[in-house]
Design a protein around this motif. Sequence first.
Motif, PDB file in Angstrom:
ATOM      1  N   THR A 239       0.515  -0.997  -0.002  1.00 38.42           N
ATOM      2  CA  THR A 239      -0.112   0.434  -0.009  1.00 38.42           C
ATOM      3  C   THR A 239       0.781   1.440  -0.567  1.00 38.42           C
ATOM      4  O   THR A 239       1.579   0.568   0.749  1.00 38.42           O
ATOM      5  CB  THR A 239      -1.026   0.233   1.344  1.00 38.42           C
ATOM      6  N   PRO A 240       0.575   2.402  -0.587  1.00 40.39           N
ATOM      7  CA  PRO A 240       1.225   3.355  -0.471  1.00 40.39           C
ATOM      8  C   PRO A 240       0.877   4.357  -0.009  1.00 40.39           C
ATOM      9  O   PRO A 240       0.079   4.221   0.799  1.00 40.39           O
ATOM     10  CB  PRO A 240       0.993   4.254  -2.151  1.00 40.39           C
ATOM     11  N   MET A 241       1.947   4.491   1.041  1.00 37.78           N
ATOM     12  CA  MET A 241       1.951   5.767   2.138  1.00 37.78           C
ATOM     13  C   MET A 241       0.738   5.597   2.862  1.00 37.78           C
ATOM     14  O   MET A 241      -0.309   4.396   2.924  1.00 37.78           O
ATOM     15  CB  MET A 241       1.974   6.632   1.707  1.00 37.78           C
ATOM     16  N   ALA A 242       0.547   5.607   4.481  1.00 38.41           N
ATOM     17  CA  ALA A 242      -0.515   5.681   4.808  1.00 38.41           C
ATOM     18  C   ALA A 242      -1.324   6.566   3.690  1.00 38.41           C
ATOM     19  O   ALA A 242      -0.917   7.632   4.025  1.00 38.41           O
ATOM     20  CB  ALA A 242       0.213   6.811   6.505  1.00 38.41           C
ATOM     21  N   ALA A 243      -2.387   5.757   4.517  1.00 34.73           N
ATOM     22  CA  ALA A 243      -4.037   6.051   3.798  1.00 34.73           C
ATOM     23  C   ALA A 243      -3.994   7.149   4.529  1.00 34.73           C
ATOM     24  O   ALA A 243      -4.631   7.349   5.183  1.00 34.73           O
ATOM     25  CB  ALA A 243      -4.186   4.722   4.012  1.00 34.73           C
ATOM     26  N   ALA A 244      -4.859   7.796   3.902  1.00 38.10           N
ATOM     27  CA  ALA A 244      -5.660   9.497   4.354  1.00 38.10           C
ATOM     28  C   ALA A 244      -7.327   8.689   5.276  1.00 38.10           C
ATOM     29  O   ALA A 244      -7.743   8.079   4.249  1.00 38.10           O
ATOM     30  CB  ALA A 244      -5.718  10.108   3.600  1.00 38.10           C
ATOM     31  N   PRO A 245      -7.010   9.712   6.158  1.00 35.86           N
ATOM     32  CA  PRO A 245      -8.940   8.791   6.602  1.00 35.86           C
ATOM     33  C   PRO A 245     -10.139   9.233   5.355  1.00 35.86           C
ATOM     34  O   PRO A 245      -9.860  10.158   4.870  1.00 35.86           O
ATOM     35  CB  PRO A 245      -8.639   9.439   7.979  1.00 35.86           C
ATOM     36  N   ALA A 246     -10.895   8.234   5.791  1.00 36.63           N
ATOM     37  CA  ALA A 246     -12.227   8.335   4.835  1.00 36.63           C
ATOM     38  C   ALA A 246     -13.093   9.442   4.850  1.00 36.63           C
ATOM     39  O   ALA A 246     -12.578   9.894   6.378  1.00 36.63           O
ATOM     40  CB  ALA A 246     -12.749   7.137   5.349  1.00 36.63           C
ATOM     41  N   ASP A 247     -13.387   9.982   4.234  1.00 39.22           N
ATOM     42  CA  ASP A 247     -13.927  11.148   4.244  1.00 39.22           C
ATOM     43  C   ASP A 247     -14.641  10.715   5.240  1.00 39.22           C
ATOM     44  O   ASP A 247     -15.720   9.287   5.230  1.00 39.22           O
ATOM     45  CB  ASP A 247     -14.820  11.770   3.059  1.00 39.22           C
ATOM     46  N   GLU A 248     -15.433  11.351   6.080  1.00 38.75           N
ATOM     47  CA  GLU A 248     -16.718  11.330   7.210  1.00 38.75           C
ATOM     48  C   GLU A 248     -18.048  11.827   6.904  1.00 38.75           C
ATOM     49  O   GLU A 248     -19.041  12.711   6.482  1.00 38.75           O
ATOM     50  CB  GLU A 248     -16.227  11.529   8.084  1.00 38.75           C
ATOM     51  N   VAL A 249     -19.209  11.236   6.944  1.00 38.24           N
ATOM     52  CA  VAL A 249     -20.175  11.366   6.227  1.00 38.24           C
ATOM     53  C   VAL A 249     -20.781  12.001   7.597  1.00 38.24           C
ATOM     54  O   VAL A 249     -21.268  11.339   8.285  1.00 38.24           O
ATOM     55  CB  VAL A 249     -20.949  10.074   5.709  1.00 38.24           C
ATOM     56  N   THR A 250     -21.705  12.904   7.999  1.00 40.11           N
ATOM     57  CA  THR A 250     -22.232  13.823   8.842  1.00 40.11           C
ATOM     58  C   THR A 250     -23.197  14.199   8.526  1.00 40.11           C
ATOM     59  O   THR A 250     -23.862  14.623   7.318  1.00 40.11           O
ATOM     60  CB  THR A 250     -21.287  14.506   9.367  1.00 40.11           C
ATOM     61  N   ILE A 251     -24.524  14.304   9.665  1.00 37.53           N
ATOM     62  CA  ILE A 251     -25.664  14.923   9.309  1.00 37.53           C
ATOM     63  C   ILE A 251     -24.752  16.142   9.963  1.00 37.53           C
ATOM     64  O   ILE A 251     -24.726  16.436  11.085  1.00 37.53           O
ATOM     65  CB  ILE A 251     -27.183  13.970  10.038  1.00 37.53           C
ATOM     66  N   HIS A 252     -25.929  17.216   9.499  1.00 37.47           N
ATOM     67  CA  HIS A 252     -26.239  19.189   9.197  1.00 37.47           C
ATOM     68  C   HIS A 252     -27.766  19.649   9.260  1.00 37.47           C
ATOM     69  O   HIS A 252     -28.250  18.946   8.502  1.00 37.47           O
ATOM     70  CB  HIS A 252     -25.158  19.699   8.550  1.00 37.47           C
ATOM     71  N   GLU A 253     -27.592  20.318  10.401  1.00 39.71           N
ATOM     72  CA  GLU A 253     -29.070  21.216  10.311  1.00 39.71           C
ATOM     73  C   GLU A 253     -30.037  22.141   8.752  1.00 39.71           C
ATOM     74  O   GLU A 253     -28.778  22.903   8.553  1.00 39.71           O
ATOM     75  CB  GLU A 253     -29.050  22.004  11.645  1.00 39.71           C
ATOM     76  N   ILE A 254     -30.310  21.466   7.875  1.00 40.88           N
ATOM     77  CA  ILE A 254     -31.121  22.817   6.563  1.00 40.88           C
ATOM     78  C   ILE A 254     -31.112  24.218   7.567  1.00 40.88           C
ATOM     79  O   ILE A 254     -30.587  24.594   6.739  1.00 40.88           O
ATOM     80  CB  ILE A 254     -32.014  21.923   6.187  1.00 40.88           C
ATOM     81  N   ALA A 255     -31.570  24.196   8.258  1.00 43.61           N
ATOM     82  CA  ALA A 255     -32.106  26.047   9.356  1.00 43.61           C
ATOM     83  C   ALA A 255     -30.977  26.908   8.923  1.00 43.61           C
ATOM     84  O   ALA A 255     -30.458  27.720   8.593  1.00 43.61           O
ATOM     85  CB  ALA A 255     -32.793  25.739  10.171  1.00 43.61           C
ATOM     86  N   ASN A 256     -29.124  25.558   9.701  1.00 44.71           N
ATOM     87  CA  ASN A 256     -28.530  26.945   9.754  1.00 44.71           C
ATOM     88  C   ASN A 256     -27.774  27.241   8.032  1.00 44.71           C
ATOM     89  O   ASN A 256     -27.275  27.682   8.136  1.00 44.71           O
ATOM     90  CB  ASN A 256     -27.352  25.719  10.511  1.00 44.71           C
ATOM     91  N   VAL A 257     -28.655  26.529   7.380  1.00 47.52           N
ATOM     92  CA  VAL A 257     -28.259  26.902   5.304  1.00 47.52           C
ATOM     93  C   VAL A 257     -29.240  28.213   5.022  1.00 47.52           C
ATOM     94  O   VAL A 257     -29.258  29.399   5.093  1.00 47.52           O
ATOM     95  CB  VAL A 257     -27.589  26.280   4.295  1.00 47.52           C
ATOM     96  N   LEU A 258     -30.372  27.862   5.534  1.00 48.04           N
ATOM     97  CA  LEU A 258     -31.588  28.594   4.924  1.00 48.04           C
ATOM     98  C   LEU A 258     -31.728  30.066   6.109  1.00 48.04           C
ATOM     99  O   LEU A 258     -31.893  30.848   5.224  1.00 48.04           O
ATOM    100  CB  LEU A 258     -32.703  27.402   5.273  1.00 48.04           C
ATOM    101  N   GLU A 259     -30.716  29.710   7.131  1.00 51.80           N
ATOM    102  CA  GLU A 259     -31.525  31.450   7.634  1.00 51.80           C
ATOM    103  C   GLU A 259     -30.249  32.359   8.293  1.00 51.80           C
ATOM    104  O   GLU A 259     -30.291  32.878   8.078  1.00 51.80           O
ATOM    105  CB  GLU A 259     -31.336  30.389   8.982  1.00 51.80           C
ATOM    106  N   ARG A 260     -29.113  31.696   6.749  1.00 51.78           N
ATOM    107  CA  ARG A 260     -28.380  32.738   6.545  1.00 51.78           C
ATOM    108  C   ARG A 260     -28.359  33.929   5.661  1.00 51.78           C
ATOM    109  O   ARG A 260     -28.998  34.124   4.497  1.00 51.78           O
ATOM    110  CB  ARG A 260     -26.839  31.990   6.743  1.00 51.78           C
ATOM    111  N   PRO A 261     -28.657  34.802   6.289  1.00 52.62           N
ATOM    112  CA  PRO A 261     -29.328  35.847   5.588  1.00 52.62           C
ATOM    113  C   PRO A 261     -28.920  35.756   3.964  1.00 52.62           C
ATOM    114  O   PRO A 261     -29.062  36.248   3.072  1.00 52.62           O
ATOM    115  CB  PRO A 261     -29.148  37.014   6.107  1.00 52.62           C
ATOM    116  N   GLU A 262     -26.755  35.848   3.910  1.00 47.49           N
ATOM    117  CA  GLU A 262     -26.361  36.242   2.835  1.00 47.49           C
ATOM    118  C   GLU A 262     -26.490  34.546   1.804  1.00 47.49           C
ATOM    119  O   GLU A 262     -26.837  34.687   0.462  1.00 47.49           O
ATOM    120  CB  GLU A 262     -25.213  36.416   2.692  1.00 47.49           C
TER     121      GLU A 262
END
Length: 152
Positions: free
Chosen positions: A22-45
Amino acid sequence: MKPGILVTGVVLSAALLAAPTTPMAAAPADEVTIHEIANVLERPEYASQLEGVTFYFGDAPHPRVARRIEADATTSQRSRRFGRSAEESCQWVMLSALIRLKNQTLANGGNAVINVRSNWDNVEWSSRTQYKCSAGFLMAGVALKGDMVSLR
């Protein structure tokens, strides 16, 4: 050739052959996480960039559909993660995904996207209040699926 150099060469060759492939130490896998939609929709910009199309997440109730433009429209967006927090990166890439759906919907005469759900790695996940985001060391990504419609 000196015998010491020959022995060293043989030992190094054997060590390299025995080493894992295996080439070099493998990078950690991407982590799939859950986030609140409101935190996106409520940002005025962010909210101002989504005007013109209403999004209904998961099985949220919506007005009657006058015309279905495209069922299961998809978008998959990536954004820079490096130098940002996972939350900030995920909000930014979620906004990008929503803008893409908005622009497609408006271009086709629609005014809403219903049944919006996460679709990371083509695995659907539905929620009225949350979305999934994959964040690694360098990049963050959001994939969405929804029905572009014109509502009454």
